[in-house]
Design a protein around this motif. Structure first.
Motif, PDB file in Angstrom:
ATOM      1  N   ALA A  80      10.639   9.335  -1.415  1.00 33.54           N
ATOM      2  CA  ALA A  80       9.822   8.371  -2.151  1.00 33.54           C
ATOM      3  C   ALA A  80      10.160   6.936  -1.746  1.00 33.54           C
ATOM      4  O   ALA A  80      11.342   6.581  -1.593  1.00 33.54           O
ATOM      5  CB  ALA A  80      10.044   8.558  -3.649  1.00 33.54           C
ATOM      6  N   TRP A  81       9.131   6.117  -1.562  1.00 30.20           N
ATOM      7  CA  TRP A  81       9.355   4.711  -1.235  1.00 30.20           C
ATOM      8  C   TRP A  81       9.607   3.861  -2.473  1.00 30.20           C
ATOM      9  O   TRP A  81      10.215   2.810  -2.387  1.00 30.20           O
ATOM     10  CB  TRP A  81       8.157   4.159  -0.445  1.00 30.20           C
ATOM     11  N   GLY A  82       9.130   4.321  -3.601  1.00 33.32           N
ATOM     12  CA  GLY A  82       9.380   3.591  -4.836  1.00 33.32           C
ATOM     13  C   GLY A  82       8.164   2.838  -5.332  1.00 33.32           C
ATOM     14  O   GLY A  82       7.122   2.781  -4.683  1.00 33.32           O
ATOM     15  N   THR A  83       8.341   2.228  -6.488  1.00 29.28           N
ATOM     16  CA  THR A  83       7.262   1.459  -7.105  1.00 29.28           C
ATOM     17  C   THR A  83       7.220   0.053  -6.531  1.00 29.28           C
ATOM     18  O   THR A  83       8.176  -0.406  -5.885  1.00 29.28           O
ATOM     19  CB  THR A  83       7.470   1.381  -8.614  1.00 29.28           C
ATOM     20  N   ALA A  84       6.117  -0.635  -6.782  1.00 30.46           N
ATOM     21  CA  ALA A  84       5.935  -1.979  -6.229  1.00 30.46           C
ATOM     22  C   ALA A  84       6.997  -2.952  -6.716  1.00 30.46           C
ATOM     23  O   ALA A  84       7.346  -3.904  -6.005  1.00 30.46           O
ATOM     24  CB  ALA A  84       4.537  -2.482  -6.583  1.00 30.46           C
ATOM     25  N   ASP A  85       7.528  -2.732  -7.925  1.00 31.60           N
ATOM     26  CA  ASP A  85       8.533  -3.653  -8.461  1.00 31.60           C
ATOM     27  C   ASP A  85       9.963  -3.191  -8.184  1.00 31.60           C
ATOM     28  O   ASP A  85      10.927  -3.796  -8.650  1.00 31.60           O
ATOM     29  CB  ASP A  85       8.328  -3.858  -9.959  1.00 31.60           C
ATOM     30  N   ASP A  86      10.125  -2.121  -7.421  1.00 27.77           N
ATOM     31  CA  ASP A  86      11.446  -1.630  -7.037  1.00 27.77           C
ATOM     32  C   ASP A  86      12.002  -2.535  -5.944  1.00 27.77           C
ATOM     33  O   ASP A  86      11.403  -2.682  -4.875  1.00 27.77           O
ATOM     34  CB  ASP A  86      11.327  -0.196  -6.531  1.00 27.77           C
ATOM     35  N   LYS A  87      13.138  -3.138  -6.175  1.00 29.84           N
ATOM     36  CA  LYS A  87      13.685  -4.111  -5.227  1.00 29.84           C
ATOM     37  C   LYS A  87      14.080  -3.476  -3.894  1.00 29.84           C
ATOM     38  O   LYS A  87      14.266  -4.177  -2.901  1.00 29.84           O
ATOM     39  CB  LYS A  87      14.876  -4.840  -5.834  1.00 29.84           C
ATOM     40  N   TYR A  88      14.221  -2.160  -3.862  1.00 27.29           N
ATOM     41  CA  TYR A  88      14.576  -1.481  -2.614  1.00 27.29           C
ATOM     42  C   TYR A  88      13.375  -0.851  -1.908  1.00 27.29           C
ATOM     43  O   TYR A  88      13.540  -0.181  -0.886  1.00 27.29           O
ATOM     44  CB  TYR A  88      15.621  -0.389  -2.879  1.00 27.29           C
ATOM     45  N   MET A  89      12.176  -1.048  -2.443  1.00 24.15           N
ATOM     46  CA  MET A  89      11.008  -0.378  -1.872  1.00 24.15           C
ATOM     47  C   MET A  89      10.790  -0.758  -0.417  1.00 24.15           C
ATOM     48  O   MET A  89      10.605   0.105   0.445  1.00 24.15           O
ATOM     49  CB  MET A  89       9.752  -0.700  -2.678  1.00 24.15           C
ATOM     50  N   THR A  90      10.822  -2.037  -0.093  1.00 25.12           N
ATOM     51  CA  THR A  90      10.584  -2.449   1.293  1.00 25.12           C
ATOM     52  C   THR A  90      11.716  -2.003   2.209  1.00 25.12           C
ATOM     53  O   THR A  90      11.478  -1.734   3.391  1.00 25.12           O
ATOM     54  CB  THR A  90      10.417  -3.973   1.378  1.00 25.12           C
ATOM     55  N   THR A  91      12.926  -1.903   1.696  1.00 30.75           N
ATOM     56  CA  THR A  91      14.031  -1.368   2.505  1.00 30.75           C
ATOM     57  C   THR A  91      13.756   0.083   2.863  1.00 30.75           C
ATOM     58  O   THR A  91      13.941   0.502   4.013  1.00 30.75           O
ATOM     59  CB  THR A  91      15.361  -1.472   1.751  1.00 30.75           C
ATOM     60  N   ARG A  92      13.286   0.865   1.900  1.00 31.66           N
ATOM     61  CA  ARG A  92      12.989   2.277   2.173  1.00 31.66           C
ATOM     62  C   ARG A  92      11.874   2.413   3.207  1.00 31.66           C
ATOM     63  O   ARG A  92      11.855   3.375   3.978  1.00 31.66           O
ATOM     64  CB  ARG A  92      12.624   2.990   0.874  1.00 31.66           C
ATOM     65  N   LYS A  95       0.821  -1.218   0.000  1.00 26.06           N
ATOM     66  CA  LYS A  95       0.000   0.000   0.000  1.00 26.06           C
ATOM     67  C   LYS A  95       0.854   1.267   0.000  1.00 26.06           C
ATOM     68  O   LYS A  95       0.359   2.361  -0.268  1.00 26.06           O
ATOM     69  CB  LYS A  95      -0.928  -0.007   1.206  1.00 26.06           C
ATOM     70  N   TYR A  96       2.150   1.118   0.296  1.00 27.41           N
ATOM     71  CA  TYR A  96       3.038   2.284   0.315  1.00 27.41           C
ATOM     72  C   TYR A  96       3.677   2.543  -1.055  1.00 27.41           C
ATOM     73  O   TYR A  96       4.373   3.549  -1.229  1.00 27.41           O
ATOM     74  CB  TYR A  96       4.133   2.089   1.346  1.00 27.41           C
ATOM     75  N   ALA A  97       3.475   1.632  -1.993  1.00 34.17           N
ATOM     76  CA  ALA A  97       4.079   1.795  -3.317  1.00 34.17           C
ATOM     77  C   ALA A  97       3.586   3.079  -3.975  1.00 34.17           C
ATOM     78  O   ALA A  97       2.416   3.477  -3.822  1.00 34.17           O
ATOM     79  CB  ALA A  97       3.740   0.589  -4.190  1.00 34.17           C
ATOM     80  N   ASP A  98       4.489   3.738  -4.703  1.00 39.83           N
ATOM     81  CA  ASP A  98       4.197   4.978  -5.425  1.00 39.83           C
ATOM     82  C   ASP A  98       3.813   6.123  -4.488  1.00 39.83           C
ATOM     83  O   ASP A  98       3.198   7.104  -4.923  1.00 39.83           O
ATOM     84  CB  ASP A  98       3.086   4.760  -6.460  1.00 39.83           C
ATOM     85  N   GLN A  99       4.147   6.001  -3.213  1.00 39.37           N
ATOM     86  CA  GLN A  99       3.893   7.066  -2.261  1.00 39.37           C
ATOM     87  C   GLN A  99       5.227   7.503  -1.649  1.00 39.37           C
ATOM     88  O   GLN A  99       6.287   7.016  -2.028  1.00 39.37           O
ATOM     89  CB  GLN A  99       2.917   6.595  -1.180  1.00 39.37           C
TER      90      GLN A  99
END
Length: 585
Positions: free
Chosen positions: A283-295, A244-248
């Motif tokens: 930015a947290w990143g897109t859903a397919d960004d491998k670093y999104m959950t790290t951010r 739910k945090y993707a693209d936010q």
């Protein structure tokens, strides 16, 4: 002996083959004690229905009051106004790292006793570095949830060679273990954190732990705790809350002029993590960004996910719904990660404190609604503090604050002269894993040298380096050949003969290594100095009256206090003392 107890004992003895025999014997003695298991309600009563232990990773004691202007009324202030605040609580061990502090909170003792002397240590028998809670016998229940070494920025987690996790490396009992023993397994015991080591340590050997997998964006556990997930966990993960945090982005909670650092968003010393940046919004990143959950973990979002999972657990497992005390340990990790990346004196840390405060308020509201704060004892503390960033201190005119280059140690003229003295042509220093320096044992044996003599000579040499305060050989700690001074006593409290390295290195105040496996960060904790040892200790709820106590205490006192409150014995290695104000003495 009740059917319930037999079922629990069978679970302990069959599902946890590694559980120390002393625990099994203790359970058996408790069961055979007249009246110990014959009633559904504990004799004497007067216990809280729920003990909620909140640990905020890297919450230096001054931070809540320093940033009080951005706090609301329902978080820290609610705890302060309805409980006992100990303003002078300090750890007395030297290596103020995450697993060390969490285990000290859980056991009421120093790492010299509980054995978790660092986030990692070098296992001489295995011949490799090991991660504190790795255990090949207990795999993760979720496939692909292991540490992704391509994206993981925590070098200690990357050290693990297996995906299994368990608390079996802890050498003494925890409060949660003593709670389970005292109530014959009827207490429900859970630990939750973004960090695996934050959840596993406080849950102990008798509870259950869940932590966040950055690889899958889910909360996971291992086969030490379950054969399969409870349905509520499967349902929670299926909802993909992290997605739910993707693209936010992490944005400021308040207007910039509400913050002390509202005009200092971009500071040179802050870490420019790829795709995250040094300025708001992050930015947290897109859903397919491998670093999104790290951010997510580098921001208040990590705490928000932890809160959501913990409150779901509280309701699904029915915590605090009978007269037998339950235990929930929630460890919030974002303060630590934000401090590493941006520093304690930053707009990011200030906003994180504001958001952490709202997260605590939400947690307390759920507890009040589900259990009742009058029936809940809340204790909040931290595993360690954090330093100021050298760049910030330099701006204020503080000299001597800088980063230390440990890679250069083995190649300096002083070390080269020492190697020549002992006839060593190869590298003398095998590795440095904070805070321990490890010598090349093969070279020393090959040359037939006296290791203790080399340790002492090298320690003396290291103390000539600018930025090093003390270097203490393990051979001196074994023999007792050291002066009785606070810093060395703190190192002794951290010393375990089977796990500690050859030389313990203490850097000067405001000097530390800031290299996280190639990623340069703003600050790193782990020292025996006050900024790393001074943490809050607050007991609240359960009818406690507001007061502030300034006499010196230690976080080791928390576990014995909780044990005394329920009438249980203290954890097996406890050095802390029960706090009389909490017990009403």
């Amino acid at each position: 002996m009740t059917t319930l107890y037999l079922s629990f004992l069978n679970h302990v003895l069959t599902r946890r083959a590694c559980l120390p025999l002393t625990f099994a014997i203790a359970f058996l003695i408790a069961a055979l004690t007249p009246g110990a298991a014959g009633s559904a309600e504990p004799e004497g009563g007067g216990h809280p229905k729920l003990i909620l232990q909140i640990t905020v990773d890297a919450l230096r004691a001054d931070l809540p009051e320093r940033y009080a202007s951005v706090l609301g009324d329902g978080g820290f202030k609610r705890l302060w106004n309805n409980g006992i605040t100990y303003s002078n609580a300090n750890y007395r061990h030297a290596n103020t790292e995450t697993v060390v502090g969490h285990t000290s909170l859980a056991t009421g003792t120093v790492p010299a006793r509980h054995g978790m002397i660092g986030n990692v240590w070098f296992d001489r028998e295995l011949g490799r570095l090991i991660y504190n809670i790795e255990d090949a016998r207990y795999r993760l229940l979720t496939a692909g949830a292991d540490v992704d070494k391509q994206t993981e920025i925590d070098p200690t987690q990357k050290a693990a060679k297996v995906d299994g996790r368990s608390p079996t490396a802890i050498l003494t009992s925890t409060f949660s273990d003593e709670l389970a023993i005292h109530f014959n397994g009827r207490s429900k015991i859970f630990g939750v954190s973004v960090k695996d080591r934050g959840a596993v340590t406080l849950a102990g050997q008798t509870g259950k732990a869940f932590w966040f997998s950055k690889a899958t964006g889910e909360f996971v556990t291992s086969t030490y705790y379950y054969d399969e997930y409870p349905q509520w966990v499967t349902d929670w993960n299926a909802g993909k809350p992290a997605g739910k945090y993707a693209d936010q982005a992490w944005e400021l909670l308040l207007e910039p002029n509400a913050y002390q650092f509202g005009g200092s968003d971009d500071q040179d010393f802050e870490t420019d993590f790829p795709g995250f940046g040094r300025t708001f919004p992050h930015a947290w990143g897109t859903a397919d960004d491998k670093y999104m959950t790290t951010r997510l973990t580098l921001s208040p979002a990590g705490d928000e996910l932890t809160l959501d999972f913990a409150t779901t657990l509280m309701k699904a497992e029915g915590l605090g719904q009978d007269e037998v005390p339950d235990f929930l340990a929630v460890s919030f990790s974002s303060t630590d990660y934000v401090g590493h990346v941006f520093g304690a004196s930053s707009l990011e840390t200030e906003d994180n404190m504001a958001r952490l405060d709202r997260t605590l308020a939400n947690l307390l509201n759920v507890v009040d609604e589900h259990v009742g704060l009058e029936d809940t004892l809340v204790v909040l503390s931290a595993d360690h503090g954090q330093p100021e960033v050298p760049g910030h201190l330099n701006e204020l005119g503080v000299s001597g604050a800088n980063y230390f280059d440990v890679e250069a140690l083995d190649k300096t003229p002083a070390i080269e002269a020492l190697k020549k003295q002992f006839g060593i042509g190869e590298e003398l220093i095998e590795a440095f894993f904070q805070p321990y320096l490890y010598l090349n044992d093969e070279v020393i044996k090959e040359k037939g040298l006296n290791k203790a003599a080399i340790e002492q000579t090298l320690a003396d040499t290291l103390m000539q380096f600018e930025g090093i305060s003390v270097a203490i050989p393990s051979s001196a700690l074994r023999s007792g050949a050291f002066p009785n001074v606070p810093v060395i006593n703190a190192v002794l409290n951290n010393f375990h003969p089977k796990r500690s390295g050859d030389i313990y290195v203490v850097f000067n105040p405001n000097v530390f290594i800031n290299d996280f496996d190639g990623l340069e960060v703003a600050s790193v904790h782990g020292s025996p100095w006050r900024y790393d040892t001074h943490v809050p200790v607050i007991f609240s709820g359960y009818g406690l009256k507001a007061q502030t106590v300034s006499r010196p205490i230690a976080p080791y006192d928390i576990a014995p206090t909780l044990s005394s409150l329920i009438g249980a014995k203290a954890p097996s290695g406890a050095v802390g003392e029960p706090l009389s104000e909490v017990l009403g003495h």
